[in-house]
Each structure stands twice: as C-alpha cells, then as structure tokens.
Design a protein around this motif. Structure first.
Motif: not given
Length: 382
Positions: A276, A336, A339
C-alpha cells in the motif's frame, strides 16, 4: 481646405508614416511647422521635424498607425484624428533598455493647416502609460527568459544502475518557488530532494535557485540527510532573507534498498509498495526559522519496484471549479492505483489527475512532484 482635402492630406501622412518614408512625411509640413509631442517636446522647422521622424523610426522600426473614419474630425483649417499606434522598442528610451516586444497605445493628433500643408501638430497621449507598457514588456521578456532558465534547472528525468527518477514542476506564475534536485552522491547513493520557498513569483524563484545551489553543494559533502538539512538551515538563517522560509524533503536511496530520509517542514513523502502507501513523517521544522533546529532522520529498506513520491503542497491545495481542494485522500488514492507503474507513468497519472481536478481553474500554488523507483536491489555487504 475642405474636409475631403484635409482627409486626403492626412491619409497621405498616415501612409507615409507606415512606410517610414521620411521625405514624404516631411514634405507635408510647412517650412516653419511646429510639432508638440510628449516624447520629443517641441520641434520647430522641417529640418528638426525630419530628425524627429528619423529618430522615431530608429526607436520603433515597425512603427505603424491605424485610423478609423469614425475617429476623424475636420473643420476649416483644423482637424483631429484618433489613432492606434503599434511599435516595438529597439533603442533605449528615457532610461528604459530595448524590450524587443510589441506594445500599442492610443494617440490623438490635433492639426492646423496653412496653404495645403501642416502648420502645427499637437500629439496627445499618455506617455507615462507608454513607458509603463514598455517597462511591462521588458519585465515580461525577462520573466520568459527566467522561466526558460528555471525549466533547465528542473531536470525531469534521472537514472543510474539501481534507480530511476521522474519529476515535474508546474509554476502557478511565470516562474515558481519550488525546486527538485537529484544528486549522484560520492558514496554511490542517490539523493532526491523537493523544496518549496514561501511566496510566489520572482522573489521566491530567486531564493529557490539560491537554495537549490546551496543544497546541491552541501548534500555532496554530507553523509546523512539530517546533517545536510542542518547545514542548509544554518546557512539560510545567517543570510537573513526575511521573511523567506522554505520547506525541504530529502531522501538518500542506496543500491541495497536502504532509504534514509528527513524532512524540514515539507509534506511527508509517500512510499508506494505492494502493501500500500505509507507516509514518511519523520523530520523537523521549516528551514530558515531556527538556527539550531534539528532534523531527525529515519531509515527503512525497500524492495525493487517500490517508489518514493515527493510533492509540494501545490498538489494537495489545488482548487476545483466548485472551490473544493484536491486534498490528501485523492492523492493517496491516485498513488495506490499507480503503484505498479514506471516512474514516468506514476508522475503522469498524478499530474493529469491534478489538472483534471482543477479544470479551468488556475493553479493556486506551484505543483512539483518527484517519483523515485528502486529498479534493482543489490545485496548488502555485511
């Protein structure tokens, strides 16, 4: 002279002015004609009038005059015309250096005639306004040059054997007070920094350039981020540039994945991993406030593919058309989702999201983002 004769004479006058035909222009004046002008004061006689037009066309090589029929008045031996003048200054004028930029202004010319010639001409225009336009053109030109220099100082991409960095800085004005820097350190590590000077415009940009240069030197001489920030802080405090303060986030990435960072009052960077997004909150106060300030640092280990995102508060403070701000939650959600992307793609997604959020609303602050990704992790040597 009839109205038509007056109009014909002044049309010849305008045509000769626009062709910069000094001989024809001067031939339309009486031998002892007088011109009164805010720029050249009072000029008497054809010889002096000739020199004034020669000087005018040297000052403004593209000098042009436009006139509309509705803005022409004639009665007896008098006439008035109201014109728009467009010109580019090429020589110094009353202490103002050449601007190389076109300006325009409105002018009124009051004429009297004798024996089919212009006996007197009185020019009326806001000369202070003309000088202000020329000064503004000069400043705009200098800001354009400064903006180009600032873009050169802002490297958008950097890579080495173990990392890749992509960055972008969007000033809310011609030039901004943010900066980003990537440094290949003597230790073999990579330094990444994003800074933000208080204020906006030229003053903030000058301090940002000074701080960027100062930081680049100090960082190469300092082993740890906390030491680099302490040295830059002391140097900035002793310069006494009030009330200019700055925030700065600085991280050092090693080939073995060690990430050591500290922060001087800046937005906490984001660490993007498969688990995360983590906010890296260790740090101290802004630079330039307390001479003896301390800047704690922290070290963590990241894996290949993990990314560090540094950003200025222009990102979270960006304003939507409805008045809402971009905020941290939107930034975290966007980070997020990005990523697994390459640094340039993460950067593009973040910048595009901010732009789409703002729509037609101008940026309220400089927007600067740097994304650093560990591309290859070397085994540490015990």
């Amino acid at each position: 002279m009839t109205r038509d004769e007056t109009k014909t004479l002044l049309r010849r006058h305008q045509d000769a002015l626009n062709r910069h035909d000094v001989d024809t222009v001067v031939s339309l004046y009486a031998e002892e004609a007088v011109i009164e002008s805010p720029m050249f004061d009072t000029v008497r006689g054809r010889a002096a009038i000739r020199q004034s037009f020669i000087h005018l066309f040297e000052l403004f090589p593209d000098y042009t005059v436009s006139l509309q029929d509705a803005l022409f008045i004639a009665e007896g031996n008098r006439a008035a015309e109201f014109t728009r003048v467009t010109a580019t200054q090429h020589l110094a004028l009353f202490g103002l250096p050449p601007t190389g930029q076109r300006v325009d202004y409105h002018a009124a010319r009051l004429f009297t005639f004798a024996r089919d010639r212009i006996a007197s001409e009185h020019r009326i225009y806001d000369f202070r306004g003309v000088l202000e336009r020329l000064e503004k053109a000069r400043v705009d030109r200098e800001l354009t040059v400064a903006s180009a220099v600032q873009r050169t100082l802002c490297r958008t991409h950097h890579s080495n054997a173990f990392a890749e960095v992509a960055g972008s800085s969007l000033p809310c004005r011609s030039i901004g007070g943010d900066f980003l820097e990537y440094i290949d350190l003597p230790s073999g590590d990579l330094g990444i920094a994003v800074g933000d000077v208080s204020g906006k415009g030229p003053a903030a940009a000058l301090v940002a350039a000074m701080l960027q240069g100062m930081f680049s030197i100090v960082a190469t001489e300092s082993v740890h981020p906390q030491i680099a920030l302490s040295r830059v802080n002391r140097a900035l405090c002793r310069r006494g540039i009030e009330p200019r303060f700055a925030t700065l986030a600085y991280a050092v990435l090693s080939p073995d994945g060690r990430l050591t960072y500290s922060n001087a009052g800046h937005n906490p960077p984001l660490l993007l991993t498969t688990a995360g997004v983590e906010r890296l909150t260790i740090g101290g106060p802004m630079l330039g406030v307390f001479d003896d300030a301390e800047f704690p640092q922290a070290t963590l280990t990241i894996d290949a593919g993990d990314s560090l995102v540094m950003f200025s508060d222009g990102v979270t403070d960006a304003i939507a058309p409805d008045g809402g701000d971009f905020g941290m939650d939107r930034l975290l959600a966007c980070a997020r989702a990005a990523h697994a992307f390459a640094p340039a793609d993460v950067l593009a997604r973040l910048v595009d999201t901010v732009r789409d959020f703002c729509g037609p609303v101008p940026l309220v602050d400089d927007v600067t983002i740097a994304v650093a990704t560990l591309t290859r992790r070397a085994r540490s040597v015990a």
